[in-house]
Design a protein around this motif. Structure first.
Motif, mmCIF file in Angstrom:
data_model
loop_
_atom_site.group_PDB
_atom_site.id
_atom_site.type_symbol
_atom_site.label_atom_id
_atom_site.label_comp_id
_atom_site.label_asym_id
_atom_site.label_seq_id
_atom_site.Cartn_x
_atom_site.Cartn_y
_atom_site.Cartn_z
ATOM 1 N N ASN A 166 1.154 -1.205 -0.087
ATOM 2 C CA ASN A 166 -0.079 -0.158 -0.092
ATOM 3 C C ASN A 166 1.061 1.278 0.038
ATOM 4 O O ASN A 166 1.221 1.963 0.999
ATOM 5 C CB ASN A 166 -0.982 -0.184 1.399
ATOM 6 C CG ASN A 166 -2.136 0.989 1.028
ATOM 7 O OD1 ASN A 166 -2.313 1.544 0.209
ATOM 8 N ND2 ASN A 166 -2.575 1.097 2.165
ATOM 9 N N THR A 174 -2.586 -6.542 10.909
ATOM 10 C CA THR A 174 -2.954 -5.658 9.719
ATOM 11 C C THR A 174 -2.489 -6.485 8.251
ATOM 12 O O THR A 174 -1.843 -7.279 8.256
ATOM 13 C CB THR A 174 -2.552 -4.336 9.422
ATOM 14 O OG1 THR A 174 -3.011 -3.507 8.590
ATOM 15 C CG2 THR A 174 -0.940 -4.269 9.396
ATOM 16 N N SER A 202 -0.186 2.258 5.950
ATOM 17 C CA SER A 202 -0.771 3.636 5.448
ATOM 18 C C SER A 202 -0.067 4.193 4.398
ATOM 19 O O SER A 202 1.421 4.151 4.482
ATOM 20 C CB SER A 202 -0.893 4.734 6.491
ATOM 21 O OG SER A 202 -1.090 5.925 6.066
ATOM 22 N N GLN A 207 3.670 5.260 5.831
ATOM 23 C CA GLN A 207 4.296 3.917 5.621
ATOM 24 C C GLN A 207 4.047 3.221 7.221
ATOM 25 O O GLN A 207 4.821 2.217 7.491
ATOM 26 C CB GLN A 207 5.726 3.849 5.436
ATOM 27 C CG GLN A 207 5.615 4.360 3.841
ATOM 28 C CD GLN A 207 4.654 3.621 2.822
ATOM 29 O OE1 GLN A 207 4.852 2.493 2.652
ATOM 30 N NE2 GLN A 207 3.653 4.481 2.284
ATOM 31 N N HIS A 240 -3.853 4.381 13.626
ATOM 32 C CA HIS A 240 -4.159 3.721 12.422
ATOM 33 C C HIS A 240 -5.252 2.706 12.781
ATOM 34 O O HIS A 240 -5.233 1.647 11.998
ATOM 35 C CB HIS A 240 -3.186 3.395 11.654
ATOM 36 C CG HIS A 240 -2.196 4.284 10.829
ATOM 37 N ND1 HIS A 240 -2.912 5.155 10.077
ATOM 38 C CD2 HIS A 240 -0.963 4.505 10.713
ATOM 39 C CE1 HIS A 240 -1.941 6.054 9.585
ATOM 40 N NE2 HIS A 240 -0.731 5.610 10.042
ATOM 41 N N GLU A 291 -8.086 2.243 11.071
ATOM 42 C CA GLU A 291 -8.681 2.098 10.146
ATOM 43 C C GLU A 291 -7.963 0.856 9.450
ATOM 44 O O GLU A 291 -8.269 0.435 8.606
ATOM 45 C CB GLU A 291 -8.856 3.306 9.164
ATOM 46 C CG GLU A 291 -7.242 3.666 8.305
ATOM 47 C CD GLU A 291 -6.506 4.282 9.189
ATOM 48 O OE1 GLU A 291 -5.237 4.764 8.947
ATOM 49 O OE2 GLU A 291 -6.675 4.530 10.548
ATOM 50 N N LEU A 292 -6.645 0.519 9.740
ATOM 51 C CA LEU A 292 -5.961 -0.452 9.059
ATOM 52 C C LEU A 292 -5.974 -1.567 10.194
ATOM 53 O O LEU A 292 -5.397 -2.846 9.714
ATOM 54 C CB LEU A 292 -4.510 -0.051 8.901
ATOM 55 C CG LEU A 292 -4.343 1.255 8.047
ATOM 56 C CD1 LEU A 292 -2.820 1.503 7.933
ATOM 57 C CD2 LEU A 292 -4.946 0.903 6.614
#
Length: 556
Positions: A314, A369, A373, A377, A421, A423-424
């Protein structure tokens, strides 16, 4: 994606405790000065391993696992490896000294560096369909490296003795034995997972990779010892590489060149890994022996950069791949930095059993995860609680065995807070917890739960003088995820099982001959036709890789 790394760590921990020592020999070299002692030890080990299970076509049909799983067929030799460990110790009147050790290896089973995909249209994970120089060196050889390289001294400050060591070395805190992913000593040194999985019975000193550091230990009083370490070197753990028999997935870890993503040959390039600086890892400990209650207590504080990475496809920059959709242009590994750990340990003898426990809290540790991000990173981080408790019981003589040992350890972890993070974070109920079909996922898809518990056992009955000068050991090991999936990256999975059973004959306490069978299984998920493995909970790509290995070991 970090779970296979944690499974590797747990497997290594079991092997370390199964280190079937003995067979070591040494040469005391005369220096001409009775105060100056020089010792030279050498250990030769030979491993011949054969794949015992037929490759599962459902695993071969998945491009994430096909190269590793298809490298060898049932009955093929998966390791034909020779290892040599050489150690030199020099001491002057037990006041000053130095230690240097080096290892060399060669594995004939990997003379063929070819890697190929078994899924039509997909490229392999290596440029030119061949191992790169990094993987070829550590998997095939012949090659070698220096391990320990340090000087030491014993001095006194008043009446307080102090031991000082400077250079490449290993030192560990806490009482953990089998489940290293939750111990106080987690990530206190990198490990050589490649050597560990191909060399059953290997000794601790060969699996942990020494790191450059200053280590001091002061005996403040007969009951209290203080210790501290400061690192000025950092190297990543050497985990089983994709495209090899023991690789948990084709693109893992610091080996492959690219990530295949589509049947038209499309791949993601591998960008340089984000690694921390060489300096900064540190730790302090205090160990107190309480003779009145026959117990010992320990306090610990560590700050460290993790030796095990997030796997992050990602990065900034995306491209549309026909039949796949929008994907990043590259992927990379990123190593979490600045993790803090506070811990306490306790140990004592209860009847015939030596019991101990580790309790620790990690702040800002890596969480489970499948991505990092594109902005910084970084993957998800959080605060987690870890508890390890174990018991060691020496088997008394009976009609079933002459002697032996039984070791049991349980581990528990709990997510306290997601600090970065979210969201991850691949946790149940979180947006990043997705099933293979895109629907919301659950623990069957490797999503973490708040709580996790695991069990590890090591049972080794021994039989002395079964033949003149011959002793027999029958070691049995088991690791099992009891409930939940650990929130900490690589912490373990529910119903994931690894086990081994073996026999070792030792002649004259010097030459060892062992035969061992090892296997593993994790719950998998399959496509509607039942012909393709599409996901699961744990290292599902290793579900068909049971193997049998013969080992000869001798010291000279």
């Amino acid at each position: 994606m970090r779970m296979p790394a944690g499974l590797a760590l747990r497997g290594v921990s079991v092997m370390l405790l199964m280190a079937w020592t003995g067979g070591a020999s040494a040469i005391d070299i005369q220096t001409g000065n009775r105060d100056l002692k020089l010792r030279w030890d050498n250990t030769l080990r030979y491993n011949l391993g054969v794949r015992a299970e037929r490759p599962d076509t459902r695993i071969l049909n998945n491009p994430t696992y096909d190269e590793s799983d298809g490298k060898f067929d049932r009955g093929d030799v998966v390791t034909n490896r020779v290892d040599l460990l050489s150690e030199i110790d020099l001491s002057y009147r037990s006041l000053l000294g130095a230690r240097v050790s080096a290892a060399a290896w060669y594995d004939n089973a990997y003379d063929d560096h070819a890697v190929r995909s078994r899924v039509p249209g997909y490229a392999s994970s290596y440029i030119g369909d061949r191992y790169n120089s990094h993987v070829a060196r550590y998997v095939n050889g012949p090659s070698g490296e220096v391990l320990d390289a340090f000087v030491w001294g014993n001095v006194k400050f008043g009446v307080m003795p102090v031991n000082v060591k400077l250079g490449r070395q290993t030192n560990y805190f806490g009482e953990g034995l089998l489940i290293g992913a939750h111990a106080i000593s987690y990530s206190q040194s990198p490990i050589d997972g490649v050597k560990a999985v191909t060399s059953p019975g290997i000794e601790t000193k060969e699996v942990f990779l020494p790191e450059s550091q200053l280590f001091l230990k002061a005996q403040v009083s007969p009951a209290l010892a203080l210790a501290g370490q400061y690192f000025y070197g950092w190297h990543e753990s050497r985990l089983p590489y994709g495209g090899t028999f023991f690789g948990p997935a084709d693109p893992f870890f610091e080996g492959p060149d690219r990530l295949p993503v589509a049947p038209n040959g499309a791949t993601l390039a591998r960008a340089p890994s984000l690694m921390p600086g060489k300096r900064g890892n540190s730790g302090v400990s205090a160990k107190l022996n309480l003779e009145a209650i026959e117990s010992s207590l320990g306090l610990y504080y560590r700050e460290f950069d993790d030796y095990n990475p997030w796997f992050g496809p990602n990065l900034t920059g995306f491209v549309t791949v026909p039949g796949v959709g929008t994907v990043p242009t590259a992927y990379r590994l990123a190593y979490p930095t600045g993790v803090k750990l506070v811990g306490v340990s306790a140990a004592r003898v209860v009847g015939p059993v030596s019991v101990a426990t580790d309790i620790s809290v990690r702040k800002g540790g890596a969480l489970n995860t499948d991505a990092v991000s594109p902005l910084d990173q970084e993957g998800p981080r959080g605060n987690t609680l870890h508890v390890v408790a174990n018991g060691v019981y020496l088997l008394p003589a009976s009609r079933f065995w002459d002697t032996g040992s039984f070791v049991a350890e349980v581990a528990y972890s709990r997510l306290l807070k997601v600090t970065r993070h979210r969201e991850l974070y691949k946790g149940t109920g979180e947006t990043a917890c997705v099933a293979p079909d895109g629907a919301p996922g659950g623990r069957r898809d490797g999503c973490s739960t708040k709580d996790y518990a695991a069990l590890a056992l090591l049972f080794t009955p021994q039989y002395l003088q079964v033949l003149p000068s011959w002793d027999l050991d029958l070691p049995l090991s088991l690791n099992y995820g009891l409930t939940g999936n650990a929130a900490s990256a690589g912490g373990g999975n529910e119903k994931s099982l690894s086990w081994s059973v073996g026999a070792k004959m030792t002649f004259a306490q010097r030459y060892e001959f062992s035969l061992q069978y090892a296997d593993a299984h994790a719950p998998g998920r399959y496509d509607p036709t039942g012909t393709v493995l599409i996901g699961g909970n744990g290292s599902v790509g290793n579900n068909d890789r049971g193997w049998l290995v013969f080992t000869f070991k001798a010291g000279f």
